[in-house]
Design a protein around this motif. Structure first.
Motif, PDB file in Angstrom:
ATOM      1  N   VAL A 144      -2.504   3.724   9.660  1.00  0.00           N
ATOM      2  CA  VAL A 144      -3.612   3.213  10.609  1.00  0.00           C
ATOM      3  C   VAL A 144      -4.641   2.736   9.777  1.00  0.00           C
ATOM      4  O   VAL A 144      -5.369   1.682  10.250  1.00  0.00           O
ATOM      5  CB  VAL A 144      -4.087   4.242  11.770  1.00  0.00           C
ATOM      6  CG1 VAL A 144      -5.131   3.577  12.477  1.00  0.00           C
ATOM      7  CG2 VAL A 144      -2.638   4.391  12.524  1.00  0.00           C
ATOM      8  N   TYR A 145      -5.101   3.450   8.879  1.00  0.00           N
ATOM      9  CA  TYR A 145      -6.463   3.035   7.942  1.00  0.00           C
ATOM     10  C   TYR A 145      -5.980   1.667   7.258  1.00  0.00           C
ATOM     11  O   TYR A 145      -6.839   0.787   6.999  1.00  0.00           O
ATOM     12  CB  TYR A 145      -6.782   4.188   7.080  1.00  0.00           C
ATOM     13  CG  TYR A 145      -8.019   4.062   6.323  1.00  0.00           C
ATOM     14  CD1 TYR A 145      -9.226   3.763   7.171  1.00  0.00           C
ATOM     15  CD2 TYR A 145      -8.216   3.868   5.137  1.00  0.00           C
ATOM     16  CE1 TYR A 145     -10.754   3.498   6.877  1.00  0.00           C
ATOM     17  CE2 TYR A 145      -9.438   3.446   4.477  1.00  0.00           C
ATOM     18  CZ  TYR A 145     -10.416   3.324   5.323  1.00  0.00           C
ATOM     19  OH  TYR A 145     -11.672   3.211   4.698  1.00  0.00           O
ATOM     20  N   LEU A 179      -8.126  13.482   7.580  1.00  0.00           N
ATOM     21  CA  LEU A 179      -6.606  13.455   7.824  1.00  0.00           C
ATOM     22  C   LEU A 179      -5.877  13.367   6.748  1.00  0.00           C
ATOM     23  O   LEU A 179      -4.837  14.174   6.790  1.00  0.00           O
ATOM     24  CB  LEU A 179      -6.134  12.423   8.884  1.00  0.00           C
ATOM     25  CG  LEU A 179      -6.927  12.499  10.397  1.00  0.00           C
ATOM     26  CD1 LEU A 179      -6.683  11.213  11.135  1.00  0.00           C
ATOM     27  CD2 LEU A 179      -6.602  13.697  10.998  1.00  0.00           C
ATOM     28  N   PHE A 180      -6.218  12.598   5.637  1.00  0.00           N
ATOM     29  CA  PHE A 180      -5.311  12.484   4.098  1.00  0.00           C
ATOM     30  C   PHE A 180      -5.334  14.192   3.876  1.00  0.00           C
ATOM     31  O   PHE A 180      -4.173  14.521   3.572  1.00  0.00           O
ATOM     32  CB  PHE A 180      -5.906  11.988   3.138  1.00  0.00           C
ATOM     33  CG  PHE A 180      -6.033  10.432   3.724  1.00  0.00           C
ATOM     34  CD1 PHE A 180      -5.033   9.770   4.569  1.00  0.00           C
ATOM     35  CD2 PHE A 180      -6.942   9.544   3.084  1.00  0.00           C
ATOM     36  CE1 PHE A 180      -5.188   8.405   4.832  1.00  0.00           C
ATOM     37  CE2 PHE A 180      -7.053   8.173   3.287  1.00  0.00           C
ATOM     38  CZ  PHE A 180      -6.278   7.687   4.078  1.00  0.00           C
ATOM     39  N   ARG A 181      -6.212  14.783   4.047  1.00  0.00           N
ATOM     40  CA  ARG A 181      -6.499  16.067   3.448  1.00  0.00           C
ATOM     41  C   ARG A 181      -5.634  16.986   4.415  1.00  0.00           C
ATOM     42  O   ARG A 181      -5.047  17.882   4.012  1.00  0.00           O
ATOM     43  CB  ARG A 181      -7.867  16.503   3.396  1.00  0.00           C
ATOM     44  CG  ARG A 181      -8.805  15.764   2.135  1.00  0.00           C
ATOM     45  CD  ARG A 181     -10.110  16.443   2.268  1.00  0.00           C
ATOM     46  NE  ARG A 181     -11.134  15.794   1.558  1.00  0.00           N
ATOM     47  CZ  ARG A 181     -10.806  15.089   0.181  1.00  0.00           C
ATOM     48  NH1 ARG A 181      -9.842  15.507  -0.271  1.00  0.00           N
ATOM     49  NH2 ARG A 181     -11.807  14.144  -0.166  1.00  0.00           N
ATOM     50  N   TRP A 198       0.634  13.718   9.350  1.00  0.00           N
ATOM     51  CA  TRP A 198      -0.823  13.208   9.639  1.00  0.00           C
ATOM     52  C   TRP A 198      -1.377  12.423   8.481  1.00  0.00           C
ATOM     53  O   TRP A 198      -1.933  11.298   8.674  1.00  0.00           O
ATOM     54  CB  TRP A 198      -1.685  14.376   9.556  1.00  0.00           C
ATOM     55  CG  TRP A 198      -1.561  15.214  11.189  1.00  0.00           C
ATOM     56  CD1 TRP A 198      -0.713  16.226  11.274  1.00  0.00           C
ATOM     57  CD2 TRP A 198      -1.984  14.771  12.449  1.00  0.00           C
ATOM     58  NE1 TRP A 198      -0.844  16.840  12.640  1.00  0.00           N
ATOM     59  CE2 TRP A 198      -1.582  15.655  13.304  1.00  0.00           C
ATOM     60  CE3 TRP A 198      -2.762  13.729  12.778  1.00  0.00           C
ATOM     61  CZ2 TRP A 198      -2.158  16.029  14.459  1.00  0.00           C
ATOM     62  CZ3 TRP A 198      -3.283  13.726  14.089  1.00  0.00           C
ATOM     63  CH2 TRP A 198      -2.892  14.716  14.946  1.00  0.00           C
ATOM     64  N   PHE A 199      -0.797  12.753   7.524  1.00  0.00           N
ATOM     65  CA  PHE A 199      -1.182  11.822   6.075  1.00  0.00           C
ATOM     66  C   PHE A 199      -0.566  10.356   6.048  1.00  0.00           C
ATOM     67  O   PHE A 199      -1.230   9.291   6.132  1.00  0.00           O
ATOM     68  CB  PHE A 199      -0.611  12.481   4.834  1.00  0.00           C
ATOM     69  CG  PHE A 199      -0.732  11.651   3.551  1.00  0.00           C
ATOM     70  CD1 PHE A 199      -2.088  11.537   2.885  1.00  0.00           C
ATOM     71  CD2 PHE A 199       0.292  10.849   3.279  1.00  0.00           C
ATOM     72  CE1 PHE A 199      -1.979  10.721   1.687  1.00  0.00           C
ATOM     73  CE2 PHE A 199       0.002   9.977   1.872  1.00  0.00           C
ATOM     74  CZ  PHE A 199      -1.160  10.035   1.338  1.00  0.00           C
ATOM     75  N   VAL A 200       0.821  10.450   6.422  1.00  0.00           N
ATOM     76  CA  VAL A 200       1.569   9.330   6.854  1.00  0.00           C
ATOM     77  C   VAL A 200       0.760   8.423   7.824  1.00  0.00           C
ATOM     78  O   VAL A 200       0.575   7.204   7.631  1.00  0.00           O
ATOM     79  CB  VAL A 200       3.086   9.176   7.212  1.00  0.00           C
ATOM     80  CG1 VAL A 200       3.591   7.898   7.507  1.00  0.00           C
ATOM     81  CG2 VAL A 200       3.638  10.145   5.793  1.00  0.00           C
ATOM     82  N   THR A 250       0.651  -1.141   0.131  1.00  0.00           N
ATOM     83  CA  THR A 250       0.023  -0.110  -0.013  1.00  0.00           C
ATOM     84  C   THR A 250       0.955   1.273   0.220  1.00  0.00           C
ATOM     85  O   THR A 250       0.556   2.161  -0.642  1.00  0.00           O
ATOM     86  CB  THR A 250      -1.094   0.151   1.213  1.00  0.00           C
ATOM     87  OG1 THR A 250      -1.597  -1.132   1.272  1.00  0.00           O
ATOM     88  CG2 THR A 250      -1.932   1.095   1.286  1.00  0.00           C
ATOM     89  N   SER A 251       1.887   0.964   0.693  1.00  0.00           N
ATOM     90  CA  SER A 251       2.934   2.409   0.912  1.00  0.00           C
ATOM     91  C   SER A 251       3.441   2.709  -0.527  1.00  0.00           C
ATOM     92  O   SER A 251       3.542   3.742  -1.005  1.00  0.00           O
ATOM     93  CB  SER A 251       4.077   2.123   1.864  1.00  0.00           C
ATOM     94  OG  SER A 251       3.349   1.716   3.200  1.00  0.00           O
TER      95      SER A 251
END
Lengths: 356, 286
Positions: free
Chosen positions: B166-167, B231-233, B159-161, B133-134
């Motif tokens: 976690v998601y 959080l991605f945003r 925050w994005f990372v 995924t990364s």
């Protein structure tokens, strides 16, 4: 006998057998014999091991046995007899409903990881990753069992050389033949240097030549590693060839347990197999003339009788006199099929199930 | 007669060896899963196809259609980032098919008789899912930047990372649960759209959740994807992220809202992971 602690009865007394069967059992297992396990270390010990599946299905009904280190022990029985469940309980993938089992001193319920660390399993079906190479599969096993790298490399080279798969190790397993895949699985199981090796129906699905090749491979590896082997099979020739001792399982119960030679000796030197129009009447005639009831087995129109009390010619005369003449008759050495028939009253295999 | 069982080896030595085995088990299993994935490139490419197409084709087209010239880049960036909400679930769930295949083709049995904890098997697969995924996230973000998306580079990227990590844990745990409960690859595949795609439409992916009817907006606030997207945003487009967080929490303290959303995803992830391990362990011993 206790496999663990405290007083218990001899193994044969714990078997769920009828009086007649118990008599047979006494003859073939000799409960007065202190047994192989006296003074020896039990590599595998099961005591009153039972498994009840949901729906009140009693797959295994409190079986007990002990296997000496270095011994090859067979669990012989038809499909559904409880062999695979027994192996499952020993390799910790099936939780026993009651009873105990130890693998090299490790309790399979209390210390499942310890029990798994001293054992390996060759399953009935292939479990290797087919897209990966043989070497990748074998190295994965070494890492999961925590084998030291240098020791692992040496074992891998030795074992693959012994079974003749060194030159195909870097090919994907998907390209292997059935026999090559089976050899790879056996090498994989031995790489961790297990004290106990489970072979669950090891030759199912193999052609005759591959089966016999595999017998040699297993025999050779056993000689070289000294590993204790537990084999489940419903192939009688396989059991006779590979096992030092056999436990015959029927409906979750061990009905006999001894060496193949002693099991065969329990039948007598020769059996008479004949076909007649009324096998039940033929059996009654023989029984009325001194043949032990247990020595006569009837399956359909075929009667098999152990020739201990009378010889073949006399048996045929008696049948002629009793007005149940034989349509065909053969006198032959007994085989494990006869032992199985005698103990269970039914054949171990349907003809369609027999190996080629 | 007495039978003497072989005494257990010296505990200290065996114990140390067992611990070492346990520590190595998950990475070993992750490497196995990655090796299997490399042998099956389709499994790597297919999950990323939809998000990439969405980010590169649909997002610019939609931005061009519905946004004014001054806002096209902003809206395209908004949509491109939303594709993370497709990428992570799709990739995690496609990855979970491997568990069903292991079970159907027999490899799982080998793993179940290995001297390792059942949780190591779940953890190993999850580590591989996170690695893939990364990689796919880097590809997706890189391609969207090349297409014109405008992200802000700052410490907020953490925050994005974190949210991505976690998601992914959450979605892979869900995949393990499904793989354990569903008997066949067919049944599992049928569940993927429901689990991976349906929440995408309600979680503030294409439009703010305030545009939804009140009752649907309340449901959206309970979806972990809504918090993950916010959080991605917040990580890559902070001003948009602040609005997304405010739409959920209605507070003014941005950090507090971000922490709360992170806590929500973490709680879901923890619950799903525990469920995955328990179900897998139970299924591994009948």
């Amino acid at each position: 006998m206790s496999l663990f602690a405290g007083p218990v009865r001899p193994l044969t007394r714990e078997l769920n057998v009828t009086n007649n069967e118990e008599k047979i059992n006494d003859r073939i297992t000799d409960p007065h014999d202190p047994g192989r396990m006296t003074g020896a270390a039990a590599a595998v010990a099961a005591e009153e091991l039972a498994k009840i599946y949901p729906g009140d299905i009693h797959a295994v009904k409190g079986i007990s046995f002990a296997v000496e280190a270095g011994e090859a022990f067979g669990l012989l029985g038809p499909n559904g007899a409880g062999k695979t469940t027994t192996i499952g309980m020993l390799n910790t993938t099936v939780k026993p409903s009651s009873g105990r089992a130890l693998l090299a001193g490790r309790d399979v319920t209390r210390d499942p990881i310890g029990a798994r660390s001293v054992s390996s399993v060759v399953f009935q079906d292939a479990v290797v990753d087919r897209p990966l190479t043989g070497r990748q599969n074998l190295e994965l096993h070494l890492k999961l069992w925590g084998v030291d790298t240098s020791v692992g490399r040496r074992r891998l080279a030795e074992l693959t050389g012994t079974v003749g798969i060194s030159d195909i190790l870097d090919r994907p397993v998907a390209t292997y033949s059935g026999g090559q895949r089976r050899r790879t699985e056996i090498v994989r199981a031995l790489l961790s240097g297990p004290e106990v090796l489970f072979l669950d129906e090891p030759t199912v699905g193999l052609d005759t030549r591959s089966r016999h090749d595999l017998f040699d491979v297993i025999g050779t590896l056993r000689e070289r590693t000294g590993v204790t082997i537990i084999i489940t099979t419903h192939y009688l020739d396989e059991a006779e060839r590979l096992c030092d001792r056999l436990a015959i399982i029927q409906s979750g119960t061990i009905v006999a347990c001894d060496s193949p030679a002693r099991l065969l000796a329990s039948i007598g030197p020769e059996v008479l197999e004949l076909r007649t129009d009324d096998a039940a009447k033929a059996a009654a005639v023989l029984r009325a003339n001194g043949v032990e009831p247990d020595d006569v087995v009837v399956i359909g129109q075929t009667l098999t009788a152990s020739l201990r009390a009378i010889n073949g010619a006399r048996a045929l005369e008696l049948l002629e006199d009793g007005n149940v003449p034989a349509r065909s008759a053969t006198a032959r050495h007994p085989n494990l099929d006869d032992v199985y028939l005698r103990l269970t009253g039914g054949p171990i295999l349907s003809p369609a199930d027999r190996p080629e | 007669m007495t039978v003497t069982a072989i005494p257990a080896p010296i505990l200290g030595k065996r114990g140390e060896k067992s611990r070492t085995k346990e520590v190595r088990a998950a990475p070993t299993l992750a490497m196995r899963r990655l090796a299997l994935s490399v042998r099956n490139p389709r499994a790597l490419v297919l999950p990323v196809m939809n998000p990439v197409l969405f980010a590169l084709v649909i997002a610019p087209a939609l931005a061009n259609t519905v946004a004014g010239p001054a806002q096209q880049t902003t809206y395209m960036t908004f949509l491109a980032l939303a594709t993370m909400g497709l990428l992570i679930p799709l990739n995690s769930l496609f990855f979970g098919i491997g568990v069903v295949v292991d079970r159907q083709q027999g490899a799982m049995r080998e793993l179940l008789v290995a001297p390792i904890r059942r949780s190591s098997i779940v953890l190993g697969n999850m580590m591989a899912a996170i690695a893939i995924t990364s990689l796919q996230t880097v590809v997706l973000i890189g391609l969207s930047v090349a297409r014109g998306a405008d992200y802000v580079t700052s410490t907020h990227v953490l925050w994005f990372v974190g949210a991505t990590l976690v998601y992914t844990v959450l979605m892979y745990s869900v995949a393990e649960v499904l793989a354990t409960r569903l008997p066949t690859a067919e049944a599992y595949t049928a569940a993927i759209p429901v689990v991976a795609i349906v929440p995408f439409f309600f979680a503030g992916s294409l439009f703010p959740i305030t545009a939804l009817p009140g009752w649907l907006s309340a449901i959206a606030k309970a979806l972990p994807l809504t918090h993950a997207l916010a959080l991605f945003r917040y990580g890559l487009t902070p001003s948009s992220g602040v609005r997304a967080l405010h739409n959920i929490w209605g507070m003014t303290n941005v950090t507090a809202m971000a922490v709360l959303s992170a806590a929500v995803i973490a709680a879901y992830a923890l619950l799903a992971f525990v469920a995955a391990v328990r179900l897998f362990t139970k299924a591994g011993t009948s």
